[in-house]
Design a protein around this motif. Structure first.
Motif, PDB file in Angstrom:
ATOM      1  N   GLN A  25       0.873  -1.109  -0.023  1.00 47.42           N
ATOM      2  CA  GLN A  25      -0.039   0.019   0.028  1.00 47.42           C
ATOM      3  C   GLN A  25       0.933   1.184  -0.019  1.00 47.42           C
ATOM      4  O   GLN A  25       0.627   2.104  -0.695  1.00 47.42           O
ATOM      5  CB  GLN A  25      -0.851   0.104   1.288  1.00 47.42           C
ATOM      6  CG  GLN A  25      -1.972  -0.813   1.391  1.00 47.42           C
ATOM      7  CD  GLN A  25      -2.826  -0.990   2.425  1.00 47.42           C
ATOM      8  OE1 GLN A  25      -2.414  -0.375   3.351  1.00 47.42           O
ATOM      9  NE2 GLN A  25      -3.745  -1.954   2.409  1.00 47.42           N
ATOM     10  N   ALA A  26       2.041   1.145   0.504  1.00 45.99           N
ATOM     11  CA  ALA A  26       3.039   2.387   0.694  1.00 45.99           C
ATOM     12  C   ALA A  26       3.611   2.604  -0.718  1.00 45.99           C
ATOM     13  O   ALA A  26       3.991   3.870  -0.956  1.00 45.99           O
ATOM     14  CB  ALA A  26       3.894   2.254   1.718  1.00 45.99           C
ATOM     15  N   GLN A  27       3.604   1.758  -1.625  1.00 42.75           N
ATOM     16  CA  GLN A  27       4.288   2.044  -3.014  1.00 42.75           C
ATOM     17  C   GLN A  27       3.299   2.845  -3.757  1.00 42.75           C
ATOM     18  O   GLN A  27       2.450   2.292  -4.086  1.00 42.75           O
ATOM     19  CB  GLN A  27       4.710   0.730  -3.552  1.00 42.75           C
ATOM     20  CG  GLN A  27       5.338   0.733  -4.994  1.00 42.75           C
ATOM     21  CD  GLN A  27       6.753   1.464  -4.738  1.00 42.75           C
ATOM     22  OE1 GLN A  27       7.333   1.579  -3.846  1.00 42.75           O
ATOM     23  NE2 GLN A  27       7.387   2.052  -5.863  1.00 42.75           N
ATOM     24  N   PRO A  28       3.797   4.049  -4.109  1.00 42.25           N
ATOM     25  CA  PRO A  28       2.874   4.922  -5.149  1.00 42.25           C
ATOM     26  C   PRO A  28       2.688   4.309  -6.564  1.00 42.25           C
ATOM     27  O   PRO A  28       3.669   3.739  -7.066  1.00 42.25           O
ATOM     28  CB  PRO A  28       3.210   6.182  -5.096  1.00 42.25           C
ATOM     29  CG  PRO A  28       4.921   6.064  -4.608  1.00 42.25           C
ATOM     30  CD  PRO A  28       4.820   4.874  -3.759  1.00 42.25           C
ATOM     31  N   VAL A  29       1.722   4.683  -7.238  1.00 38.40           N
ATOM     32  CA  VAL A  29       1.583   4.262  -8.546  1.00 38.40           C
ATOM     33  C   VAL A  29       2.313   5.094  -9.660  1.00 38.40           C
ATOM     34  O   VAL A  29       2.524   6.356  -9.217  1.00 38.40           O
ATOM     35  CB  VAL A  29      -0.175   4.329  -8.950  1.00 38.40           C
ATOM     36  CG1 VAL A  29       0.040   4.050 -10.537  1.00 38.40           C
ATOM     37  CG2 VAL A  29      -0.896   3.436  -8.103  1.00 38.40           C
ATOM     38  N   VAL A  30       2.968   4.818 -10.536  1.00 42.21           N
ATOM     39  CA  VAL A  30       3.910   5.404 -11.353  1.00 42.21           C
ATOM     40  C   VAL A  30       3.159   6.191 -12.351  1.00 42.21           C
ATOM     41  O   VAL A  30       2.046   5.823 -13.135  1.00 42.21           O
ATOM     42  CB  VAL A  30       4.552   4.730 -12.473  1.00 42.21           C
ATOM     43  CG1 VAL A  30       5.275   5.409 -13.302  1.00 42.21           C
ATOM     44  CG2 VAL A  30       5.712   3.727 -11.577  1.00 42.21           C
ATOM     45  N   GLN A  67       0.981  17.858   0.683  1.00 46.98           N
ATOM     46  CA  GLN A  67       0.198  17.167   1.526  1.00 46.98           C
ATOM     47  C   GLN A  67       1.117  15.984   2.264  1.00 46.98           C
ATOM     48  O   GLN A  67       0.677  15.204   3.026  1.00 46.98           O
ATOM     49  CB  GLN A  67      -0.865  16.726   0.912  1.00 46.98           C
ATOM     50  CG  GLN A  67      -2.204  17.652   0.795  1.00 46.98           C
ATOM     51  CD  GLN A  67      -1.897  18.493  -0.311  1.00 46.98           C
ATOM     52  OE1 GLN A  67      -1.362  18.101  -1.337  1.00 46.98           O
ATOM     53  NE2 GLN A  67      -2.235  19.799  -0.394  1.00 46.98           N
ATOM     54  N   GLY A  68       2.383  15.845   1.427  1.00 48.69           N
ATOM     55  CA  GLY A  68       3.171  14.852   2.169  1.00 48.69           C
ATOM     56  C   GLY A  68       3.257  13.608   1.418  1.00 48.69           C
ATOM     57  O   GLY A  68       3.594  12.764   1.801  1.00 48.69           O
ATOM     58  N   GLN A  69       2.178  13.507   0.432  1.00 46.37           N
ATOM     59  CA  GLN A  69       1.997  12.368  -0.345  1.00 46.37           C
ATOM     60  C   GLN A  69       3.116  12.139  -1.374  1.00 46.37           C
ATOM     61  O   GLN A  69       3.557  13.130  -2.033  1.00 46.37           O
ATOM     62  CB  GLN A  69       0.654  12.448  -1.255  1.00 46.37           C
ATOM     63  CG  GLN A  69      -0.356  12.445  -0.329  1.00 46.37           C
ATOM     64  CD  GLN A  69      -0.710  11.319   0.466  1.00 46.37           C
ATOM     65  OE1 GLN A  69      -0.555  10.143  -0.171  1.00 46.37           O
ATOM     66  NE2 GLN A  69      -1.551  11.141   1.490  1.00 46.37           N
ATOM     67  N   ARG A  70       3.843  10.748  -1.345  1.00 41.93           N
ATOM     68  CA  ARG A  70       4.884  10.775  -2.288  1.00 41.93           C
ATOM     69  C   ARG A  70       4.310  10.050  -3.726  1.00 41.93           C
ATOM     70  O   ARG A  70       3.468   9.236  -3.668  1.00 41.93           O
ATOM     71  CB  ARG A  70       5.760   9.278  -1.773  1.00 41.93           C
ATOM     72  CG  ARG A  70       6.962   8.934  -2.241  1.00 41.93           C
ATOM     73  CD  ARG A  70       7.928   8.424  -1.554  1.00 41.93           C
ATOM     74  NE  ARG A  70       8.445   9.347  -0.366  1.00 41.93           N
ATOM     75  CZ  ARG A  70       9.689   8.868   0.262  1.00 41.93           C
ATOM     76  NH1 ARG A  70      10.355   7.796  -0.173  1.00 41.93           N
ATOM     77  NH2 ARG A  70      10.057   9.724   1.041  1.00 41.93           N
ATOM     78  N   HIS A  71       4.933  10.658  -4.634  1.00 41.55           N
ATOM     79  CA  HIS A  71       4.547  10.370  -6.120  1.00 41.55           C
ATOM     80  C   HIS A  71       5.620   9.954  -6.715  1.00 41.55           C
ATOM     81  O   HIS A  71       6.825  10.205  -6.661  1.00 41.55           O
ATOM     82  CB  HIS A  71       4.023  11.505  -6.639  1.00 41.55           C
ATOM     83  CG  HIS A  71       2.953  12.063  -6.155  1.00 41.55           C
ATOM     84  ND1 HIS A  71       1.643  11.896  -6.529  1.00 41.55           N
ATOM     85  CD2 HIS A  71       2.749  13.102  -5.306  1.00 41.55           C
ATOM     86  CE1 HIS A  71       0.750  12.403  -5.834  1.00 41.55           C
ATOM     87  NE2 HIS A  71       1.410  13.331  -4.854  1.00 41.55           N
ATOM     88  N   ILE A  72       5.435   9.174  -7.925  1.00 42.11           N
ATOM     89  CA  ILE A  72       6.507   8.659  -8.864  1.00 42.11           C
ATOM     90  C   ILE A  72       6.308   9.170 -10.101  1.00 42.11           C
ATOM     91  O   ILE A  72       5.127   8.707 -10.749  1.00 42.11           O
ATOM     92  CB  ILE A  72       6.777   7.080  -8.868  1.00 42.11           C
ATOM     93  CG1 ILE A  72       7.249   6.536  -7.292  1.00 42.11           C
ATOM     94  CG2 ILE A  72       7.816   6.827  -9.989  1.00 42.11           C
ATOM     95  CD1 ILE A  72       7.350   5.103  -7.253  1.00 42.11           C
ATOM     96  N   LEU A  73       6.998   9.880 -10.667  1.00 41.11           N
ATOM     97  CA  LEU A  73       6.685  10.281 -12.149  1.00 41.11           C
ATOM     98  C   LEU A  73       7.583   9.890 -12.997  1.00 41.11           C
ATOM     99  O   LEU A  73       8.879  10.151 -12.913  1.00 41.11           O
ATOM    100  CB  LEU A  73       6.707  12.069 -11.987  1.00 41.11           C
ATOM    101  CG  LEU A  73       6.342  12.673 -13.183  1.00 41.11           C
ATOM    102  CD1 LEU A  73       5.036  12.865 -13.478  1.00 41.11           C
ATOM    103  CD2 LEU A  73       6.703  14.401 -13.273  1.00 41.11           C
TER     104      LEU A  73
END
Length: 85
Positions: A25-30, A67-73
């Motif tokens: 759940q912690a791994q963000p979507v690319v 908001q502190g959310q991690r993203h992978i771009l």
């Protein structure tokens, strides 16, 4: 005694399974970058190194928004392998 060992093993396996769910759940979507992408970058965590090839290659940036959310771009970049000679 066998019941105690069985209960202990069940408890350990339940904790391990719960930890795997938490990691998944912690791994963000690319997310794939386009010119219309609205970016909210508060902090860059990491950027993949640019390949030493003479072509356009994919690269990724991991960042946190305000908001502190991690993203992978994921985006496309020209490689460093071209020479002007």
């Amino acid at each position: 005694m066998k019941r105690l060992i069985a209960l202990a093993l069940m408890g350990i396996s339940t904790l391990a399974a719960a930890d795997e769910v938490h990691v998944a759940q912690a791994q963000p979507v690319v997310e794939h970058y386009t010119y219309a992408t609205d970016l909210d970058v508060a902090k860059v965590i990491s950027v993949t190194p640019t390949a030493d090839v003479c072509e356009v290659v994919p690269a990724q940036m991991i960042y946190e928004d305000h908001q502190g959310q991690r993203h992978i771009l994921e985006y496309r970049i020209m490689g460093n392998g071209c020479s002007n000679g």
